[in-house]
Design a protein around this motif. Structure first.
Motif, PDB file in Angstrom:
ATOM      1  N   GLU A 191       1.230  -0.958   0.119  1.00  0.00           N
ATOM      2  CA  GLU A 191      -0.131  -0.093  -0.358  1.00  0.00           C
ATOM      3  C   GLU A 191       0.747   1.372   0.253  1.00  0.00           C
ATOM      4  O   GLU A 191       2.118   1.179   0.592  1.00  0.00           O
ATOM      5  N   PRO A 204      -8.344  -5.571  10.478  1.00  0.00           N
ATOM      6  CA  PRO A 204      -9.421  -4.336   9.411  1.00  0.00           C
ATOM      7  C   PRO A 204     -10.025  -4.001  10.966  1.00  0.00           C
ATOM      8  O   PRO A 204     -10.798  -4.508  11.427  1.00  0.00           O
ATOM      9  N   SER A 212     -13.042   2.128   9.972  1.00  0.00           N
ATOM     10  CA  SER A 212     -12.783   3.471   9.671  1.00  0.00           C
ATOM     11  C   SER A 212     -11.909   2.879   8.541  1.00  0.00           C
ATOM     12  O   SER A 212     -11.787   3.564   6.967  1.00  0.00           O
ATOM     13  N   VAL A 213     -10.823   2.015   7.817  1.00  0.00           N
ATOM     14  CA  VAL A 213      -9.616   1.120   6.893  1.00  0.00           C
ATOM     15  C   VAL A 213     -10.731   0.712   6.006  1.00  0.00           C
ATOM     16  O   VAL A 213     -10.420   0.693   5.148  1.00  0.00           O
ATOM     17  N   SER A 222     -11.231   2.513   2.372  1.00  0.00           N
ATOM     18  CA  SER A 222     -11.057   2.006   1.114  1.00  0.00           C
ATOM     19  C   SER A 222     -11.668   1.819   0.517  1.00  0.00           C
ATOM     20  O   SER A 222     -11.258   2.194  -1.633  1.00  0.00           O
ATOM     21  N   LYS A 276       1.755   0.043  13.693  1.00  0.00           N
ATOM     22  CA  LYS A 276       0.321  -0.503  13.525  1.00  0.00           C
ATOM     23  C   LYS A 276      -0.129   1.051  14.202  1.00  0.00           C
ATOM     24  O   LYS A 276      -1.463   1.816  13.269  1.00  0.00           O
ATOM     25  N   TYR A 300       0.245   3.533  11.370  1.00  0.00           N
ATOM     26  CA  TYR A 300      -0.638   3.329   9.828  1.00  0.00           C
ATOM     27  C   TYR A 300      -2.112   3.847   9.893  1.00  0.00           C
ATOM     28  O   TYR A 300      -2.859   4.343   9.635  1.00  0.00           O
ATOM     29  N   TYR A 301      -2.263   3.160  11.348  1.00  0.00           N
ATOM     30  CA  TYR A 301      -4.175   3.194  12.001  1.00  0.00           C
ATOM     31  C   TYR A 301      -3.943   4.674  11.808  1.00  0.00           C
ATOM     32  O   TYR A 301      -6.057   5.193  11.167  1.00  0.00           O
ATOM     33  N   MET A 308      -4.542   6.417   8.498  1.00  0.00           N
ATOM     34  CA  MET A 308      -5.835   5.535   8.097  1.00  0.00           C
ATOM     35  C   MET A 308      -7.536   6.649   8.289  1.00  0.00           C
ATOM     36  O   MET A 308      -8.242   7.121   7.338  1.00  0.00           O
ATOM     37  N   TYR A 309      -7.475   6.594   9.122  1.00  0.00           N
ATOM     38  CA  TYR A 309      -8.042   7.940  10.641  1.00  0.00           C
ATOM     39  C   TYR A 309      -8.337   9.725   9.605  1.00  0.00           C
ATOM     40  O   TYR A 309      -9.310   9.732   9.034  1.00  0.00           O
ATOM     41  N   ASN A 363      -9.384   9.101   6.450  1.00  0.00           N
ATOM     42  CA  ASN A 363     -10.831   9.096   6.179  1.00  0.00           C
ATOM     43  C   ASN A 363     -11.372  10.174   6.708  1.00  0.00           C
ATOM     44  O   ASN A 363     -12.751  10.657   5.171  1.00  0.00           O
TER      45      ASN A 363
END
Length: 286
Positions: free
Chosen positions: A38, A99, A102-103, A107, A149, A152-153, A156-157, A160
């Motif tokens: 990714e 998963p 939000s991810v 996506s 992690k 990464y989260y 992604m938040y 989002n």
């Protein structure tokens, strides 16, 4: 061994960097590849024309690009000096990520629109984020997956929230546009096995005639043209980036035999697979 588009993954769980010349970009400028990792990209200078899942995008200053795993990617043109921040997580790391809503939500939004233009304050935040990841890697060595992690989260938040603040394109799509979009995604997932329009129509719960009519109306092209685009793109990539015998390439794309594959390729490209393989790279870019 999988015989399909060349796959691009990352050797580490997470990488970050900054490009100020086109050397690495030129590696993707001749033939398509399928991204296993990714990848996140912020363009601050320069212009890049790229194809993402067969759709053309113009990437320039203030553009933020996200390439999800499974994306078919190719650079078509690079213009001017570049200044590009990038980061990415490997497929191995992604398999370790649980998963979360939000991810999953973002996506879907990224699949519809992988390239967005950021406001000035969002650009500054994105640059800061890349720098935080880079500093974390220097300080901690990125051995701690729990830290990775969380980083990464958080990204992604943030993505989002960014997409939620935009008018989501799908809300404005007509039913026919949604059908054509869903057909395109199905082709990306199944072209190496299925060339029959009836298969895709069945998956969508409509008749082949109706699907053909909708796709022609929305895209101006036939279903068979779109399927052929993916097959030929994959074939070209394998012919130029691997040493596989042509009969194995034909088999990987589910042709009955190499003769049928040769005729199909020549009908769409104008020359035989072997002639295409023998051409110099700069002769194959058209």
């Amino acid at each position: 061994m999988e015989n399909e588009l060349p796959k691009i993954d990352l050797p580490e769980d997470l990488i970050t960097g900054r490009l100020t010349d086109t050397t690495i970009l030129n590696l993707y400028a001749h033939f398509p590849c399928r991204i296993k990792a990714e990848i996140f990209v912020l363009c601050r200078k320069g212009e890049v024309d790229a194809s993402i899942n067969l759709k053309h995008y113009h990437v320039s200053d203030s553009c933020f690009l996200t390439l999800l795993p499974g994306t078919v990617f190719q650079i078509n043109r690079i213009e001017g000096d570049v200044d590009i921040y990038f980061g990415g997580v490997s497929s191995d790391f992604l398999r370790s990520v649980q998963p979360i809503k939000s991810v999953i939500d973002v996506s879907y939004a990224i699949k519809r629109n992988p390239c967005v233009v950021l406001r000035p304050e969002a650009i500054e935040m994105a640059q800061d984020y890349f720098e935080i990841i880079h500093k974390s890697k220097e300080v901690f060595g990125m051995k701690n997956r729990d830290l990775l992690k969380h980083l990464y989260y958080s990204l992604m938040y943030t993505l989002n929230a960014l997409y939620k603040n935009r008018k989501v394109e799908k809300e404005n799509l007509t039913q026919n546009e949604r059908t054509a979009q869903d057909f395109g995604q199905l082709v990306l997932d199944n072209y190496s096995r299925e060339k029959n329009v009836a298969f895709y129509a069945s998956k969508l719960g409509i008749t082949p005639a109706y699907l053909s009519s909708v796709v022609k109306q929305v895209t101006g092209r036939t279903c068979l043209d779109i399927i052929a685009d993916m097959i030929i793109m994959d074939a070209k990539a394998q012919l130029k980036s691997t040493n596989l015998p042509i009969y194995l390439i034909a088999d990987s794309l589910n042709f009955e035999n190499v003769s049928f594959f040769g005729k199909y390729f020549k009908r769409h490209v104008g020359i035989s697979p072997q002639e295409y393989r023998n051409q110099k790279d700069d002769e194959c870019l058209a």
